[in-house]
Design an enzyme around this catalytic site. Sequence first.
Site, mmCIF file in Angstrom:
data_model
loop_
_atom_site.group_PDB
_atom_site.id
_atom_site.type_symbol
_atom_site.label_atom_id
_atom_site.label_comp_id
_atom_site.label_asym_id
_atom_site.label_seq_id
_atom_site.Cartn_x
_atom_site.Cartn_y
_atom_site.Cartn_z
ATOM 1 C CG HIS A 39 -77.216 45.048 -35.698
ATOM 2 N ND1 HIS A 39 -76.254 46.126 -35.431
ATOM 3 C CD2 HIS A 39 -76.814 43.810 -35.231
ATOM 4 C CE1 HIS A 39 -75.572 45.227 -34.464
ATOM 5 N NE2 HIS A 39 -76.008 44.193 -34.319
ATOM 6 C CG HIS A 44 -77.957 53.611 -30.925
ATOM 7 N ND1 HIS A 44 -78.114 53.014 -29.654
ATOM 8 C CD2 HIS A 44 -77.181 52.686 -31.694
ATOM 9 C CE1 HIS A 44 -77.376 52.104 -29.662
ATOM 10 N NE2 HIS A 44 -76.628 51.783 -30.892
ATOM 11 C CG ASP A 64 -73.921 51.108 -38.986
ATOM 12 O OD1 ASP A 64 -72.594 50.818 -38.489
ATOM 13 O OD2 ASP A 64 -75.079 50.661 -38.420
HETATM 14 N N1 CMC Z 1 -84.977 57.660 -39.755
HETATM 15 C C1 CMC Z 1 -86.461 58.310 -39.727
HETATM 16 N N2 CMC Z 1 -86.977 58.173 -38.531
HETATM 17 C C2 CMC Z 1 -86.418 57.097 -37.609
HETATM 18 C C3 CMC Z 1 -85.433 56.662 -37.553
HETATM 19 C C4 CMC Z 1 -84.566 56.690 -38.730
HETATM 20 N N3 CMC Z 1 -83.510 56.369 -39.022
HETATM 21 N N4 CMC Z 1 -84.964 56.062 -36.485
HETATM 22 C C5 CMC Z 1 -85.991 56.148 -35.666
HETATM 23 N N5 CMC Z 1 -87.003 56.845 -36.111
HETATM 24 C C6 CMC Z 1 -88.023 57.303 -35.553
HETATM 25 C C7 CMC Z 1 -89.271 56.056 -35.587
HETATM 26 O O1 CMC Z 1 -89.968 56.153 -36.859
HETATM 27 C C8 CMC Z 1 -89.886 56.450 -34.302
HETATM 28 O O2 CMC Z 1 -90.865 57.434 -34.882
HETATM 29 P P1 CMC Z 1 -92.426 57.508 -34.013
HETATM 30 O O3 CMC Z 1 -92.406 58.030 -32.695
HETATM 31 O O4 CMC Z 1 -93.021 58.906 -34.960
HETATM 32 O O5 CMC Z 1 -92.963 56.313 -34.362
HETATM 33 C C9 CMC Z 1 -88.936 56.981 -33.653
HETATM 34 O O6 CMC Z 1 -87.921 57.586 -34.333
HETATM 35 C C10 CMC Z 1 -88.458 56.178 -32.403
HETATM 36 O O7 CMC Z 1 -87.709 55.250 -33.344
HETATM 37 P P2 CMC Z 1 -88.045 53.585 -32.942
HETATM 38 O O8 CMC Z 1 -88.011 52.703 -34.161
HETATM 39 O O9 CMC Z 1 -88.748 53.191 -31.801
HETATM 40 O O10 CMC Z 1 -86.401 53.404 -32.123
HETATM 41 P P3 CMC Z 1 -85.663 51.782 -32.186
HETATM 42 O O11 CMC Z 1 -84.959 51.958 -30.809
HETATM 43 O O12 CMC Z 1 -86.778 50.633 -32.126
HETATM 44 O O13 CMC Z 1 -84.913 51.524 -33.459
HETATM 45 C C11 CMC Z 1 -82.998 51.871 -34.846
HETATM 46 C C12 CMC Z 1 -83.503 51.867 -33.445
HETATM 47 C C13 CMC Z 1 -81.529 51.979 -34.855
HETATM 48 C C14 CMC Z 1 -83.520 50.361 -35.298
HETATM 49 C C15 CMC Z 1 -83.525 52.823 -35.551
HETATM 50 O O14 CMC Z 1 -83.215 54.166 -35.219
HETATM 51 C C16 CMC Z 1 -83.247 52.531 -37.085
HETATM 52 O O15 CMC Z 1 -84.049 51.850 -37.687
HETATM 53 N N6 CMC Z 1 -82.303 53.358 -37.573
HETATM 54 C C17 CMC Z 1 -81.651 53.238 -38.990
HETATM 55 C C18 CMC Z 1 -80.958 51.965 -39.423
HETATM 56 C C19 CMC Z 1 -79.581 52.084 -38.482
HETATM 57 O O16 CMC Z 1 -78.971 52.992 -38.708
HETATM 58 N N7 CMC Z 1 -79.206 51.146 -37.773
HETATM 59 C C20 CMC Z 1 -77.931 51.128 -36.951
HETATM 60 C C21 CMC Z 1 -77.876 51.318 -35.794
HETATM 61 S S1 CMC Z 1 -76.485 51.591 -34.763
HETATM 62 C C22 CMC Z 1 -75.477 50.288 -35.024
HETATM 63 C C23 CMC Z 1 -75.816 48.980 -35.319
HETATM 64 O O17 CMC Z 1 -76.541 48.579 -34.338
HETATM 65 O O18 CMC Z 1 -75.371 48.272 -36.272
#
Ligand code: CMC
Length: 396
Positions: free
Chosen positions: A235, A274, A330
């Site tokens: 986050h 996201h 971010d």
């Molecule tokens: N790098 C690589 N792969 C990713 C990433 C990433 N940053 N984000 C998602 N994926 C992949 C994930 O592995 C999954 O792949 P597969 O379908 O093969 O299993 C697919 O994309 C869908 O991801 P998810 O984990 O189901 O998505 P989510 O909605 O649960 O997670 C998230 C959202 C923001 C936690 C995630 O994208 C992430 O961990 N991003 C990196 C951390 C980040 O930048 N966070 C800030 C978010 S925005 C501002 C805030 O909230 O603070």
Amino acid sequence: FGTMIYDPGYYNTAVCKSQITYIDGDRGILEYRGYPIEHLAENSSFLEVAYLLIYGDLPNMEQLNLWNTKIMNHTFIHENLIQLMKSFRYDAHPMGMLISSVSAMSTFYPEANPALAGVDIYKNKQLMNKQIFRILGKLPTIAACAYRHRIGRPYNNPINSLSYTENFLYMLDRLSESNYKPHPTLTRALDKLFIIHADHELNCSTATMRQISSTLVDPYTAVAGSAGALYGPLHGGATEAVLRMLEQIGSVENIPAFLEEVKQKKKKLMGFGHRVYKSYDPRAKILKSVTQEIFNLLGKNPLMVIATELERLALSDSYFINRQLYPNVDFYSGIIYKSMGFPTDMFPVLFSIPRAAGWLAHWVENISDPELRIFRPRQIYLGRRGMTYVPLENRN
Ligand code: CMC
């Protein structure tokens, strides 16, 4: 209870009805109370946006002046809270200090706790407003003390005649009140950053605010809990994690190998992806323009070259295209903060100050909601049952 739905991470669960923030994740649209984020970032100020989020409408001149005055009159923190901050280790993470100090505020203002005060603050608008003034007024002071603590310098008292952002910059850095004048570009940039971080509907920390405040606990405790959720690297902690990742990559030549590791799921590309946006995060677009304004003033941060190339390569790679992964807010904010001179571990703190406006807007909406019920999700139990207790001496 009807049919239970298994929905890990609340992918498909709406837990409240809200009129605060609208997001269209497919089209990259973000609006606070119906106003596009781009217009607010360009024309408004952070405190005006905080008023809009919390009370539902833009203030008129008189309301805005009163609001500014009320908040700036609540910037000082209790001497004992300063003592608490002084007791942290010299290298304590500023976010840990902020969370603990906000939580400690509940002990200074017990009238906010319905269980202790015997008063239903939720029926008393004046009492609720008082907590809002205190939280918005004191958060920058706590944040600045955490920063000063980290660099081993005395804390600065706030100057209430300055604007919200100017005063924050002053408390962070200045030794002398008389010659202090932050560069207007820096003040405006920080204000814009505060505006775009102020709310984002049910992100994890705001959902935490909804969850905690559904118990009717005092708002200091609820804000501390929300800040705890924000601290995590998935986050608000991502701002810090992005910068550390860019520093670790070190140069553009190392990007392809790094992306390979991401695609093999050994690493995450921090600042990408996201839950709601499946196109470009509109806040990341605004940030790009703020970055330019800061670079024009202070010179280009070399990490920007790596960030730009990382974005270019990721956005042309099928792994990221197929999963609709774009830069989020971010990805660029850390580079701006770094260029402005903030240490990396202050980034989540800089996110928490404005997000408190959103948390408070959701606090007010939540506890005023006639349909509010204590948050209490269900689980699907997969564990054992009917076990017989075995005395310790009989166990293998
Ligand atoms: N790098 C690589 N792969 C990713 C990433 C990433 N940053 N984000 C998602 N994926 C992949 C994930 O592995 C999954 O792949 P597969 O379908 O093969 O299993 C697919 O994309 C869908 O991801 P998810 O984990 O189901 O998505 P989510 O909605 O649960 O997670 C998230 C959202 C923001 C936690 C995630 O994208 C992430 O961990 N991003 C990196 C951390 C980040 O930048 N966070 C800030 C978010 S925005 C501002 C805030 O909230 O603070």
